[in-house]
Scaffold this active site. Structure first.
Site, short mmCIF file in Angstrom:
data_model
loop_
_atom_site.label_atom_id
_atom_site.label_comp_id
_atom_site.label_asym_id
_atom_site.label_seq_id
_atom_site.Cartn_x
_atom_site.Cartn_y
_atom_site.Cartn_z
N HIS A 1 21.43 -33.44 4.05
CA HIS A 1 20.21 -32.79 3.16
C HIS A 1 19.85 -31.72 4.00
O HIS A 1 19.30 -30.79 3.26
CB HIS A 1 19.29 -33.82 2.81
N CYS B 1 47.58 -18.70 -3.21
CA CYS B 1 46.51 -19.16 -2.67
C CYS B 1 46.56 -19.11 -1.28
O CYS B 1 45.70 -19.57 -0.37
CB CYS B 1 46.23 -20.68 -2.96
N GLU C 1 56.35 -22.11 -1.84
CA GLU C 1 56.18 -21.79 -0.42
C GLU C 1 57.46 -21.59 0.06
O GLU C 1 57.50 -21.17 1.29
CB GLU C 1 55.41 -22.82 0.19
N ASP D 1 53.42 -19.62 4.05
CA ASP D 1 54.69 -20.41 4.19
C ASP D 1 55.65 -19.38 3.85
O ASP D 1 56.89 -19.24 4.18
CB ASP D 1 54.67 -21.71 3.88
#
Ligand code: PEP
Ligand code: MG
Length: 529
Positions: free
Chosen positions: A182, A489, A421, A445
């Site tokens: 927190h 990505c 990939e 990759d």
């Protein structure tokens, strides 16, 4: 001059003199009879309850309603019948502070065992409250600052931070704590840099420090050159932050109006705080293998379920794409006992490993399907080479659905996709897309397998070499013909030099590190495709 490299928990820069807060320096009262110890506990509880209400007000003014909710919740938890958990320890002869810690941990353990996800998370709050009660019993002081300073301490509770006069707390360095505590959430809401650094100690008191909450860098007693460099970075950061902030909450669009989804890549759960402040439109890649690497043994279905739900809760209502474990190659842990192989990058990794160990993959798929009941979760398979491999994975997924349904366990409707990939996956893009709602191109990759050039080694071919861009284009065309979306990505998605080309090829989404979301949105806004 001394330099330290701590764990970054809340971004920002700070320069100032350090105040070391010795939290338990105030006099502990000697242990009394059990009746006296019980009375100490009752008084501390009243004290803490009152304090939570004051802290709620202070936090609401300083950091907003969301950050203040912690104190409202703690106030409510203190209303519960806690004495029955603490009294037995006092009767066994423990001092009130220790009894409070133990009793509250016991309540926390009860919460942790509950089915309800929300209640399970409250278990940490109970442990935190136990510490606060113990501090109140032992007379642990709240830190005070009379001038702007960097506060350093072994540990700090959120309540102690918000009780400091606004504007005087420049930054915080703590020996202990986690990026998901927190305290860390609060520091980010308050815009105060926070670093966890075990080397911090009382000898830092009174010394000048420079903090970089974004990198975890700390410089003590900086020389003039360091101070000048800091001042320059602070000016640049202020200008940059102000500019990027104006893109928060805006749609991601090119100058000529082409929209693209701007998503974030995350690894372990430690990335969730960064995700929450990233303004990402979802998670394009949750590298779930980090959960396995951080764990001393294969993570259980329940542990995974809790982690995936936490990721969904970090961006409520927004899509989270979970990649099933891409273990093998460089991602192994001793307990996995992966078969040795001459070239692990080309050996048993990703989906190959999952299909050879279907019980492991099914545990993860069950956890993912259950988490899909908490929010829009996508499941994505890594290192797919052929449609046949994907079919086998989809069969396992179907088996998991059937098992959960037969058990009467709640699960959700996850969308399914796979990564591209390998060159084989590009050539099979149409077949893969026919089976998927989305594809995501892992350029890291794909680059190494296309150029036979290892990704950790010397850079031999440009990241955005035309050959790689052609593979992206082929994937997009084949997938779009099947009505399937394509994201990127890999690191190329966050490379400004490649953005225009990727958008021109028709990529639907870019998934980038959380800290680059706003910068990328700004960059895209300047592009004409
Ligand atoms: C990639 O290969 O581009 C990718 C995103 O996966 P990872 O970097 O985790 O291998
Ligand atoms: Mg990859």
């Amino acid at each position: 001059m001394q330099q330290f490299s701590g764990r970054a928990a809340a971004p920002g820069l700070a320069q100032g003199s350090v105040v070391w807060f010795a939290e338990t320096a105030c006099g502990k009262t000697p242990q009394g009879t059990p009746a006296q110890e019980l009375e100490k506990f009752r008084l501390a509880r009243e004290d803490c309850t009152l304090r939570q209400a004051q802290l709620y007000q202070a936090a609401r003014e300083q950091a907003g309603e969301e950050a203040a909710a912690i104190f409202e919740l703690h106030g409510m938890l203190l209303q519960e019948d806690l004495e029955e958990y603490v009294r037995p320890y006092i009767e066994q002869g423990k001092p009130a502070a220790e009894a409070a810690r133990l009793g509250m941990r016991e309540v926390g353990a009860l919460f942790a065992a509950l089915d309800d996800d929300y209640m399970r998370q409250r278990s940490e709050d109970m442990a935190e409250l136990g510490e606060e009660l113990a501090a109140a019993i032992e007379g642990g002081a709240a830190p005070t600052l009379s001038r702007p300073a960097i506060l350093a301490a072994q540990q700090l509770f959120p309540g102690q931070a918000v009780s400091l006069p606004k504007g005087l707390l420049l930054g915080v360095v703590l020996q202990k704590g986690g990026a998901q505590s927190h305290m860390a959430i609060l520091a980010r809401s308050m815009g105060i840099p926070l670093i966890f650094c075990p080397e911090a100690g009382p000898d830092w008191h009174g010394r000048t420090a420079l903090l970089n909450g974004g990198t975890g860098g700390i410089v003590l007693d900086p020389d003039e050159a360091r101070q000048a460099a800091y001042a320059q970075s602070a000016r640049a950061l202020a200008r940059q932050t102000a500019l990027l902030e104006s893109y928060r909450g805006k749609p991601t669009q090119t100058a000529n109006g082409q929209s693209v989804a701007l998503l974030a890549n995350i690894g372990g759960m430690a990335d969730l705080p960064a995700l929450q402040i990233s303004d990402a439109e979802g998670v394009g890649l949750l590298r779930s293998e980090f959960l396995y690497l951080e764990s001393p043994n294969w993570p259980t279905e329940n542990a995974q379920y809790a982690a995936y739900c936490a990721a969904l809760r970090a961006l409520p209502g927004k899509p989270v794409t979970l990649r099933t474990f891409d273990l093998g190659a460089d991602k192994t842990a001793p307990y996995m006992h992966l078969p040795a192989c001459a070239n692990p990058e080309m050996g048993c990794r990703g989906l190959r490993f999952g299909l050879q160990n279907p019980h492991l993959l099914k545990t993860q798929l069950r956890a993912a399907l259950r988490a899909a009941a908490c929010g829009p979760l996508g499941i994505m398979f890594p290192m797919v080479c052929t449609p046949d491999e994907l079919d086998k994975a989809l069969t396992l997924l179907e088996e998991c659905r059937a098992e959960l349904a037969a058990e009467g366990t709640a699960f959700g409707k996850a969308s399914v996709g796979c990564m591209v990939e390998t060159p084989a996956a590009v050539l099979y893009a149409a077949e893969l897309a026919r089976r998927c709602a989305f594809l995501s191109i892992g350029t890291n990759d794909l680059h190494q397998y296309t150029f036979a050039s290892e990704r950790e080694g010397e850079v031999l071919y440009a990241a955005a070499d035309p050959a790689l861009l052609r593979l992206v284009g082929m994937t997009v065309q084949a997938a779009h013909a099947q009505g399937c979306r394509v994201n990127v990505c890999g690191q190329l998605a966050a490379d400004p030099a490649a953005t225009r080309a990727l958008l021109a090829l028709g990529v639907d989404g870019l998934s980038v590190p959380p800290g680059q979301v706003l910068a990328m949105r700004r960059h895209i806004a300047d592009i004409t495709v």
